[in-house]
Every structure is written in C-alpha cells, then in structure tokens.
Scaffold this active site. Structure first.
Site, PDB file in Angstrom:
ATOM      1  N   GLU A 242       0.848  -1.201   0.000  1.00  0.00           N
ATOM      2  CA  GLU A 242       0.000   0.000   0.000  1.00  0.00           C
ATOM      3  C   GLU A 242       0.881   1.248   0.000  1.00  0.00           C
ATOM      4  O   GLU A 242       1.779   1.382   0.828  1.00  0.00           O
ATOM      5  CB  GLU A 242      -0.942  -0.033   1.204  1.00  0.00           C
ATOM      6  CG  GLU A 242      -1.640   1.296   1.534  1.00  0.00           C
ATOM      7  CD  GLU A 242      -2.488   1.871   0.394  1.00  0.00           C
ATOM      8  OE1 GLU A 242      -3.276   1.142  -0.202  1.00  0.00           O
ATOM      9  OE2 GLU A 242      -2.323   3.091   0.107  1.00  0.00           O
TER      10      GLU A 242
ATOM     11  N   ARG B  33     -17.146   3.525   5.255  1.00  0.00           N
ATOM     12  CA  ARG B  33     -16.037   2.907   4.560  1.00  0.00           C
ATOM     13  C   ARG B  33     -14.857   2.648   5.490  1.00  0.00           C
ATOM     14  O   ARG B  33     -14.269   1.563   5.492  1.00  0.00           O
ATOM     15  CB  ARG B  33     -15.624   3.899   3.457  1.00  0.00           C
ATOM     16  CG  ARG B  33     -14.857   3.358   2.324  1.00  0.00           C
ATOM     17  CD  ARG B  33     -14.361   4.546   1.507  1.00  0.00           C
ATOM     18  NE  ARG B  33     -12.917   4.499   1.492  1.00  0.00           N
ATOM     19  CZ  ARG B  33     -12.218   4.054   0.448  1.00  0.00           C
ATOM     20  NH1 ARG B  33     -12.823   3.669  -0.643  1.00  0.00           N
ATOM     21  NH2 ARG B  33     -10.922   4.013   0.510  1.00  0.00           N
TER      22      ARG B  33
ATOM     23  N   ARG C  57     -21.287  16.544  -0.925  1.00  0.00           N
ATOM     24  CA  ARG C  57     -21.852  15.726   0.150  1.00  0.00           C
ATOM     25  C   ARG C  57     -21.825  16.487   1.458  1.00  0.00           C
ATOM     26  O   ARG C  57     -20.895  17.236   1.726  1.00  0.00           O
ATOM     27  CB  ARG C  57     -21.062  14.425   0.309  1.00  0.00           C
ATOM     28  CG  ARG C  57     -21.371  13.444  -0.793  1.00  0.00           C
ATOM     29  CD  ARG C  57     -20.641  12.145  -0.603  1.00  0.00           C
ATOM     30  NE  ARG C  57     -19.225  12.306  -0.864  1.00  0.00           N
ATOM     31  CZ  ARG C  57     -18.370  11.291  -0.904  1.00  0.00           C
ATOM     32  NH1 ARG C  57     -18.802  10.062  -0.680  1.00  0.00           N
ATOM     33  NH2 ARG C  57     -17.096  11.491  -1.154  1.00  0.00           N
TER      34      ARG C  57
ATOM     35  N   ASP D 293     -11.634  -0.937  -8.941  1.00  0.00           N
ATOM     36  CA  ASP D 293     -11.586   0.328  -9.681  1.00  0.00           C
ATOM     37  C   ASP D 293     -10.390   0.396 -10.636  1.00  0.00           C
ATOM     38  O   ASP D 293     -10.455   1.084 -11.660  1.00  0.00           O
ATOM     39  CB  ASP D 293     -11.520   1.522  -8.710  1.00  0.00           C
ATOM     40  CG  ASP D 293     -12.895   1.929  -8.208  1.00  0.00           C
ATOM     41  OD1 ASP D 293     -13.836   1.113  -8.329  1.00  0.00           O
ATOM     42  OD2 ASP D 293     -13.031   3.050  -7.678  1.00  0.00           O
TER      43      ASP D 293
HETATM   44  C1  LIG Z   1     -19.082   9.343  -4.011  1.00  0.00           C
HETATM   45  C2  LIG Z   1     -18.918   7.856  -4.192  1.00  0.00           C
HETATM   46  C3  LIG Z   1     -19.858   6.980  -3.627  1.00  0.00           C
HETATM   47  C4  LIG Z   1     -19.755   5.585  -3.812  1.00  0.00           C
HETATM   48  N1  LIG Z   1     -20.693   4.756  -3.254  1.00  0.00           N
HETATM   49  C5  LIG Z   1     -20.619   3.413  -3.483  1.00  0.00           C
HETATM   50  C6  LIG Z   1     -21.593   2.508  -2.933  1.00  0.00           C
HETATM   51  O1  LIG Z   1     -22.497   2.897  -2.203  1.00  0.00           O
HETATM   52  N2  LIG Z   1     -21.476   1.172  -3.231  1.00  0.00           N
HETATM   53  C7  LIG Z   1     -20.467   0.678  -4.020  1.00  0.00           C
HETATM   54  O2  LIG Z   1     -20.422  -0.540  -4.273  1.00  0.00           O
HETATM   55  N3  LIG Z   1     -19.507   1.523  -4.514  1.00  0.00           N
HETATM   56  C8  LIG Z   1     -19.564   2.843  -4.276  1.00  0.00           C
HETATM   57  N4  LIG Z   1     -18.596   3.674  -4.786  1.00  0.00           N
HETATM   58  C9  LIG Z   1     -17.447   3.089  -5.505  1.00  0.00           C
HETATM   59  C10 LIG Z   1     -16.389   2.599  -4.515  1.00  0.00           C
HETATM   60  O3  LIG Z   1     -16.018   3.638  -3.638  1.00  0.00           O
HETATM   61  C11 LIG Z   1     -15.152   2.088  -5.260  1.00  0.00           C
HETATM   62  O4  LIG Z   1     -15.552   1.188  -6.272  1.00  0.00           O
HETATM   63  C12 LIG Z   1     -14.192   1.350  -4.312  1.00  0.00           C
HETATM   64  O5  LIG Z   1     -13.783   2.164  -3.245  1.00  0.00           O
HETATM   65  C13 LIG Z   1     -12.978   0.858  -5.091  1.00  0.00           C
HETATM   66  O6  LIG Z   1     -12.116   0.170  -4.239  1.00  0.00           O
HETATM   67  P1  LIG Z   1     -10.661  -0.228  -4.735  1.00  0.00           P
HETATM   68  O7  LIG Z   1     -10.066  -0.980  -3.603  1.00  0.00           O
HETATM   69  O8  LIG Z   1     -10.748  -0.875  -6.079  1.00  0.00           O
HETATM   70  O9  LIG Z   1      -9.909   1.150  -4.987  1.00  0.00           O
HETATM   71  P2  LIG Z   1      -9.488   2.302  -3.916  1.00  0.00           P
HETATM   72  O10 LIG Z   1     -10.463   2.366  -2.803  1.00  0.00           O
HETATM   73  O11 LIG Z   1      -9.241   3.516  -4.724  1.00  0.00           O
HETATM   74  O12 LIG Z   1      -8.123   1.775  -3.317  1.00  0.00           O
HETATM   75  C14 LIG Z   1      -6.913   1.804  -4.033  1.00  0.00           C
HETATM   76  C15 LIG Z   1      -5.751   1.694  -3.046  1.00  0.00           C
HETATM   77  O13 LIG Z   1      -4.532   1.551  -3.768  1.00  0.00           O
HETATM   78  C16 LIG Z   1      -3.543   2.408  -3.237  1.00  0.00           C
HETATM   79  N5  LIG Z   1      -2.592   2.715  -4.328  1.00  0.00           N
HETATM   80  C17 LIG Z   1      -2.791   3.514  -5.400  1.00  0.00           C
HETATM   81  N6  LIG Z   1      -1.712   3.523  -6.205  1.00  0.00           N
HETATM   82  C18 LIG Z   1      -0.792   2.699  -5.641  1.00  0.00           C
HETATM   83  C19 LIG Z   1       0.528   2.279  -5.995  1.00  0.00           C
HETATM   84  N7  LIG Z   1       1.127   2.727  -7.118  1.00  0.00           N
HETATM   85  N8  LIG Z   1       1.189   1.418  -5.186  1.00  0.00           N
HETATM   86  C20 LIG Z   1       0.604   0.956  -4.034  1.00  0.00           C
HETATM   87  N9  LIG Z   1      -0.656   1.322  -3.651  1.00  0.00           N
HETATM   88  C21 LIG Z   1      -1.352   2.171  -4.442  1.00  0.00           C
HETATM   89  C22 LIG Z   1      -4.339   3.608  -2.744  1.00  0.00           C
HETATM   90  O14 LIG Z   1      -3.606   4.329  -1.759  1.00  0.00           O
HETATM   91  C23 LIG Z   1      -5.605   2.939  -2.188  1.00  0.00           C
HETATM   92  O15 LIG Z   1      -5.444   2.554  -0.846  1.00  0.00           O
HETATM   93  C24 LIG Z   1     -18.685   5.063  -4.596  1.00  0.00           C
HETATM   94  C25 LIG Z   1     -17.730   5.932  -5.143  1.00  0.00           C
HETATM   95  C26 LIG Z   1     -17.844   7.319  -4.970  1.00  0.00           C
HETATM   96  C27 LIG Z   1     -16.814   8.234  -5.583  1.00  0.00           C
END
Ligand SMILES: Cc1cc2nc3c(=O)[nH]c(=O)nc-3n(C[C@H](O)[C@H](O)[C@H](O)COP(=O)(O)OP(=O)(O)OC[C@H]3O[C@@H](n4cnc5c(N)ncnc54)[C@H](O)[C@@H]3O)c2cc1C
Ligand SMILES: *[C@@H]1O[C@H](CO)[C@@H](O)[C@H](O)[C@H]1NC(C)=O
Length: 451
Positions: free
Chosen positions: A50, A132, A214, A330
C-alpha cells in the site's frame, strides 16, 4: 530472487505437498483487502503493498448489494461477519423518487403525491450500508500480522518469460517478488498503466461531467424543509441537470445529502479530483428548483468540497490481464457512483480470482507460470463485459436522474422502467454461474495456451 516466504514460521511448505501460491496485491483499499482475505482463506501466501503510510480515514458511506454479500460470504465468511457488525440494513421500507423541480410552492400531503415520480420497495434493493473507514479497519484487523506493508508505492514490475517470479519495484527503490500480481490500486492504477502501456487511452480515466457535493446536516432542518414523511425515507429528487439523494442517518440524529450536478466544463486536473466550493455555487446552479430542494441547499455549510466524478466509460480497458499480472476493482473498471455498485463489481472480481487461483495452487508448482496466465485471462474474459456495462449504465443513470437521457426525459414511468431493468441486472445475478463459467473458460485456455 528474494523469496518472501523465507519469513514463514515453521517451514510448513516442506511438509505440504504443494507450496502455497505467493500473491502480491497492489493497493490496500476495500478490494485489495477483501481479495487478500479471500486468498488467505484458501491457504495462499499474501502480501499487500500500500502506497499510503497508514489507512486513510474517509468518512464516506458505502453500501453493498445482496450479490456482493453472497460473494463476501464465499470469499471468506469473516468479511460478511464484519460487514454485519459495522453495517446496517436500510430501515426504510421504500425509496421514493420525487420531482424536485416543478412544484413551485410547498404543497399539502395529497398534492405532494403528484410530484412523486415513482417508488421502489426497499426490500428489492436490500443494501447494507456502512462507513467505509469502519469496514476497512475491521477487515484489516483480520489480516495476519505483516500481511500489509505501508509506504510501498508500485512504480514498475518485470514479468519475464522463463522467470518463475514477477518482480515488483517500489518508489523507495526496493523490490519484491511473487508468483502473481493483483493490481487493486484504484482509478489511477499504475498497474493498469504498466499493463496496457502509458500511452493507451484506457490508462487514464475521464471526466463524467458530473460534480458531487456531500454533507451531513441536523435532522430537524431536513424535516422543516421536506416534511416529516418525506424526510424519514431514503429519497431522490430528480430534475434538469442535477439530482439529490438524501436520507436520515445515525437513527435520525443527522441527515445525509448527496447532490450531483451536471458540469459542461472541463475539469482542470484529473489527479486532483476535489476542489473547494461554496453553498452559493450550489444554490445558483439549482436556482430555479422547487422549494424542497432550495431549502435543503440552505442547510448546507457555507464552504463545501466539490468532487469531480471520473470513470472509465469513454475508454474501457481492452483486457484486465497480461501474463501473470491483472487489475481488479476500480483499477480495472472505475465507475461513477450513480448505481451505488462500483465496489460491488470489485467484490465479484475478487471471488472469481480466488476460485481460479485456488485451483492453480492445487496444480504442480512447475506448471504454475503457464496456469497463472490462463487463470488471469479467464478472469478477464468472464468479468470484462458485466463490469464495463456497469460503468456505462452508471453514467446513463446519472443522465436519467438529471433528465438528460433522451429516451426517458422527464417521464417518471419511463425513468422507473429504465431503473428497474438495470437494477435487476445488478441484483439478480447468478454467482454460481459466474464461477462455473470462469472455470470452464480456464480449462479451455489452459488446454489451448502454447508457450
Ligand atoms: C461518491 C462515491 C460513492 C460511492 N458509493 C458506493 C456505494 O455505495 N457502493 C459501491 O459498491 N460503490 C460505491 N462507490 C465506488 C467505490 O467507492 C469504489 O468502487 C471502491 O472504493 C474501489 O475500491 P478499490 O479498492 O478498487 O480502490 P481504492 O479504494 O481507490 O483503493 C486503491 C488503493 O490503492 C492504493 N494505491 C494507489 N496507487 C498505488 C501504488 N502505485 N502502489 C501501491 N498502492 C497504491 C491507494 O492508496 C488505495 O489505498 C462510490 C464511489 C464514490 C466516488
Ligand atoms: C520498467 O522496467 C522495464 C524493464 O523491466 C523497463 O524497460 C521500463 O522502461 C520500465 N518502465 C518504467 C515506467 O520505469
């Protein structure tokens, strides 16, 4: 080559017939951590790298569908248990969709019904919502010590033919090695850029031309603005170029407001997805709206943060995998939030990966590199259509709610019909069939892949 299993106490590897699969997960967000828990449950060795120095506390709420909960249960029952502890089922019985624009004056309860565009029984939505940061923190507590390494920003990797490990390189100059790499590094994923090439269009997300505001405000203000009946439900107000989602939280102590607004301009910098704004900016954008929404806007704090919404709808990734590296969550298919299901897609990704890699782990170690390639290709093939559909449909929902979608316009019945078939596709999903299909796809690819 550095073997990250060296620290493993007890030398269990020698005793077991098959060495554990060594997995590197890039990114400790919700999907990285859920994926890790699913893999650990299947006996794999996992390290999460991370970038941040510690978990960032984001105070935002997130909700999960029944399909996502089914995937969590199958990934690792502890994940669903934790969600059950920190989450709450929506206490409302229905979600109502109101015309927030046309009624010019506050109305009596009977007149009010005429601005109800449609409603949906909450039991059909069956979201479990939580903060979250609570969910993330409690899940991280389940990880064995040392699973997550902070301050590790991926900058490059090498996946050389003939080498039995992929080598990751970090900004601190250090390296690590693993059998397979899962990039869960979010919307600006470096893993995706390295996998597709920096110049590839899908390496960068694009602006959806929506901004989001928000806020949490005291509940009595919401009752004064909307009336007790309307304020007690989860409700949406629709109208031209904007929509508002609002509901009581913390047993009616506070009222949560989510306001989205169409923005014809460009967003200055995609890497800074927030900007400072004011209540004045919101009220002038929605100045011709009806009294309910106007009064809700009046409750907002004077200074606000504006979020630019980015996604991958314009340039979807042509694949989620290359060699022994893939992207999930994502990083693979960042979506706008208008379906509230972006993270749910990532949870489905995690389950497919866990099931396929568990199978690879059961195979002789010598065949692993090629089996891993087939497994990641199968993952990509099975997940790409549904997850990219969601990204596009979420954009469409934003436009439907904002009366910008040509097929529906301001017509409540048509909006409802669009919402329903899309929602059914998200919620009535056959998880068993997805897993079975991924295994079939794997067998096909494993039989045909030539090295
Ligand atoms: C306003 C809003 C409301 C939402 N509401 C919902 C909901 O109600 N229900 C739902 O299902 N989804 C919802 N979503 C979508 C949801 O938030 C995302 O799909 C989810 O958080 C994605 O998780 P992730 O782990 O893929 O990515 P992230 O949460 O972006 O995590 C990525 C991680 O990787 C780390 N990272 C980045 N680059 C590097 C690197 N080069 N090396 C090492 N680490 C790195 C970052 O620091 C971070 O910790 C919402 C999104 C938004 C914007
Ligand atoms: C990553 O490493 C490879 C060698 O494995 C090198 O060719 C490439 O230029 C590096 N890319 C970046 C972005 O540093």
């Amino acid at each position: 080559m550095g073997d990250i299993r060296q620290n493993d106490p007890g030398g269990r590897e020698q005793d077991s017939p098959k060495p554990r699969l060594d997995v590197a997960i890039v990114g400790g967000g919700i999907i990285g951590i859920i994926t890790a828990l699913g893999f650990l449950h299947r006996g794999m060795h996992v390290v999460i790298y991370e970038r941040a120095a510690k978990f960032q506390e984001i105070g935002a709420a997130i909700a999960f569908t029944g399909v996502a909960r089914e995937c969590m249960q199958r990934l690792n029952p502890r994940v669903l248990e934790v969600l059950g502890q920190v989450g709450q089922k929506s206490p409302q019985e229905r979600v109502r969709y109101w015309d927030g624009f046309h009624p010019r004056t506050k109305q009596s309860a009977e007149q009010e019904e005429s601005s109800l565009l449609f409603d949906v029984p909450e039991r059909d939505l069956a979201f479990w919502a939580c903060l979250r940061s609570h969910f993330l923190g409690r899940m991280a507590d389940q990880l064995p010590k040392g699973t997550i390494q902070f301050g590790k920003q991926l900058v490059n990797y090498t996946d050389a033919d003939g080498s039995n490990k992929v080598v990751l390189r970090f900004a601190d100059g250090r390296t690590a090695a693993a059998d397979v790499v899962i990039g869960c590094d979010g919307i600006h994923s470096v893993t995706r850029k390295l996998l597709l090439g920096k110049e590839h269009l899908a390496s960068n997300p694009s602006y959806t031309h929506k901004t989001v505001f928000r806020a949490l405000v005291p509940f009595p203000g919401a009752i004064a603005a909307l009336g007790a009946d309307k304020a007690s439900d989860y409700c949406l107000h629709l109208g031209p170029d904007a929509h508002m989602i609002s509901f009581p939280v913390n047993n009616g102590a506070m009222y949560s407001i989510f306001l989205a607004n169409h923005d014809p301009q460009q967003w200055p910098d995609p890497y800074t997805m927030t900007a400072t704004s004011t209540r004045q900016e919101v009220s002038s954008a929605l100045q011709s709206w009806g009294p309910h929404v106007a009064e809700i806007i009046g409750l907002l704090p004077e200074k606000l943060i504006k979020y630019g919404v980015f996604d991958m709808a314009d340039n979807p990734a042509p694949t989620y995998a290359s060699g022994r590296v893939c992207v999930a969550g994502d990083a693979a298919h960042a979506s706008s939030p208008f379906h509230g299901a972006g993270a749910c897609m990532g949870v489905e990704d995690s389950l497919v990966l866990a099931e396929l890699l568990e199978h690879v782990q059961s195979l002789p170690a010598s065949s692993r590199p090629r089996s891993l390639v087939a497994a990641l290709q199968a993952f990509s093939a099975v997940r790409i259509e549904r997850s990219q559909w969601l990204v596009q449909s979420s954009r469409d929902m934003g436009d439907i709610y904002e009366w910008r979608y040509p097929d529906t316009g301001e017509d409540g019945a048509k909006c409802k019909a669009e919402f329903e078939w899309r929602a059914r596709k998200i919620w009535d999903f056959d998880v068993d069939a997805m897993v079975a299909e991924s295994k079939k796809e794997y067998e096909k690819l494993a039989a045909s892949t030539v090295y």
